[in-house]
Design a protein around this motif. Structure first.
Motif, short mmCIF file in Angstrom:
data_model
loop_
_atom_site.label_atom_id
_atom_site.label_comp_id
_atom_site.label_asym_id
_atom_site.label_seq_id
_atom_site.Cartn_x
_atom_site.Cartn_y
_atom_site.Cartn_z
N ALA A 1 0.84 -1.18 0.00
CA ALA A 1 0.00 0.00 0.00
C ALA A 1 0.88 1.24 0.00
O ALA A 1 1.96 1.25 0.60
N ASP A 2 0.42 2.30 -0.66
CA ASP A 2 1.22 3.52 -0.72
C ASP A 2 1.53 4.07 0.67
O ASP A 2 2.59 4.65 0.89
N SER A 3 0.63 3.88 1.60
CA SER A 3 0.79 4.42 2.93
C SER A 3 1.93 3.80 3.72
O SER A 3 2.40 4.39 4.69
N VAL A 4 2.38 2.62 3.32
CA VAL A 4 3.45 1.94 4.05
C VAL A 4 4.71 1.74 3.22
O VAL A 4 5.72 1.26 3.74
N LYS A 5 4.66 2.10 1.97
CA LYS A 5 5.79 1.89 1.07
C LYS A 5 7.04 2.62 1.59
O LYS A 5 6.98 3.79 1.95
N GLY A 6 8.14 1.91 1.63
CA GLY A 6 9.38 2.46 2.14
C GLY A 6 9.58 2.29 3.62
O GLY A 6 10.69 2.52 4.12
N ARG A 7 8.53 1.90 4.34
CA ARG A 7 8.62 1.73 5.78
C ARG A 7 8.41 0.27 6.21
O ARG A 7 9.00 -0.17 7.19
N PHE A 8 7.56 -0.45 5.48
CA PHE A 8 7.24 -1.83 5.82
C PHE A 8 7.88 -2.77 4.82
O PHE A 8 8.04 -2.45 3.64
N THR A 9 8.22 -3.98 5.28
CA THR A 9 8.78 -5.01 4.42
C THR A 9 8.08 -6.33 4.70
O THR A 9 8.07 -6.80 5.85
N ILE A 10 7.51 -6.93 3.67
CA ILE A 10 6.88 -8.23 3.80
C ILE A 10 7.86 -9.30 3.31
O ILE A 10 8.59 -9.09 2.34
N SER A 11 7.90 -10.43 3.99
CA SER A 11 8.77 -11.52 3.60
C SER A 11 8.19 -12.83 4.11
O SER A 11 7.25 -12.83 4.91
N ARG A 12 8.74 -13.92 3.65
CA ARG A 12 8.31 -15.23 4.14
C ARG A 12 9.52 -16.14 4.27
O ARG A 12 10.54 -15.98 3.58
N ASP A 13 9.40 -17.11 5.15
CA ASP A 13 10.41 -18.13 5.36
C ASP A 13 9.72 -19.47 5.18
O ASP A 13 9.01 -19.93 6.08
N ASN A 14 9.91 -20.08 4.03
CA ASN A 14 9.22 -21.34 3.74
C ASN A 14 9.63 -22.45 4.69
O ASN A 14 8.81 -23.29 5.06
N ALA A 15 10.89 -22.47 5.10
CA ALA A 15 11.37 -23.50 6.01
C ALA A 15 10.69 -23.41 7.36
O ALA A 15 10.51 -24.43 8.04
N LYS A 16 10.33 -22.21 7.77
CA LYS A 16 9.66 -22.00 9.06
C LYS A 16 8.15 -21.87 8.92
O LYS A 16 7.46 -21.67 9.92
N ASN A 17 7.64 -21.96 7.70
CA ASN A 17 6.20 -21.83 7.44
C ASN A 17 5.65 -20.53 8.04
O ASN A 17 4.56 -20.52 8.63
N THR A 18 6.39 -19.45 7.86
CA THR A 18 6.05 -18.21 8.52
C THR A 18 6.14 -17.02 7.57
O THR A 18 7.09 -16.92 6.78
N LEU A 19 5.17 -16.15 7.66
CA LEU A 19 5.13 -14.87 6.96
C LEU A 19 5.47 -13.77 7.95
O LEU A 19 5.07 -13.83 9.11
N TYR A 20 6.19 -12.74 7.48
CA TYR A 20 6.60 -11.65 8.35
C TYR A 20 6.17 -10.30 7.78
O TYR A 20 6.01 -10.14 6.57
N LEU A 21 6.03 -9.33 8.67
CA LEU A 21 5.87 -7.95 8.29
C LEU A 21 6.76 -7.11 9.20
O LEU A 21 6.45 -6.94 10.38
N GLN A 22 7.86 -6.62 8.65
CA GLN A 22 8.75 -5.73 9.38
C GLN A 22 8.23 -4.31 9.21
O GLN A 22 8.11 -3.83 8.09
N MET A 23 7.95 -3.64 10.32
CA MET A 23 7.38 -2.31 10.30
C MET A 23 8.35 -1.34 10.95
O MET A 23 8.66 -1.47 12.14
N ASN A 24 8.84 -0.39 10.19
CA ASN A 24 9.76 0.62 10.68
C ASN A 24 9.13 2.00 10.55
O ASN A 24 8.17 2.20 9.83
N SER A 25 9.72 2.96 11.25
CA SER A 25 9.25 4.35 11.21
C SER A 25 7.74 4.43 11.42
O SER A 25 7.02 5.10 10.69
N LEU A 26 7.27 3.77 12.45
CA LEU A 26 5.83 3.67 12.69
C LEU A 26 5.22 5.02 13.00
O LEU A 26 5.83 5.86 13.68
N LYS A 27 4.01 5.21 12.52
CA LYS A 27 3.25 6.43 12.71
C LYS A 27 1.98 6.15 13.50
O LYS A 27 1.53 5.00 13.57
#
Length: 117
Positions: free
Chosen positions: A60-86
């Motif tokens: 979403a434009d509102s989080v671009k540059g601040r949030f990072t989505i990623s996944r780890d297939n070996a751990k069966n886990t999805l992540y959302l790293q959130m920086n510079s929170l407002k």
């Protein structure tokens, strides 16, 4: 059936960081996409970020540059790293998973993120 369980929410100050996790009960390889929505009280649920099985990512434009989505297939886990929170990032964050031909097939129950001074 498949279970998605979010964790990592909490209270942070503006400018702080938080990492959300979405743990699946089984392999996430079969999902065509996974992602995160958020919903603040009295407001609609909005898509935050999506990652496809092929690794394509949309924010979403509102989080671009601040949030990072990623996944780890070996751990069966999805992540959302959130920086510079407002303050406006305050919401319940929920993860989802799509199956081919069945979008939003699975949902987690959400984790609260509160950004406050």
């Amino acid at each position: 059936q498949v279970q998605l369980v979010e964790s990592g929410g909490g209270l942070v100050q503006p400018g702080g960081s938080l990492r959300l996790s979405c743990a699946a009960s089984g392999s996430i390889f079969r999902f065509s996409a996974m992602g995160w929505y958020r919903q603040a009280p009295g407001k609609q649920r909005d898509l935050v970020a999506t990652i496809t099985g092929g690794g394509n990512i949309v924010y979403a434009d509102s989080v671009k540059g601040r949030f990072t989505i990623s996944r780890d297939n070996a751990k069966n886990t999805l992540y959302l790293q959130m920086n510079s929170l407002k303050l406006e990032d305050t919401a319940v964050y929920s993860c989802y998973a799509d199956l081919p031909g069945f979008i939003r097939a699975y949902w987690g129950q959400g984790t609260q993120v509160t950004v406050s001074s």
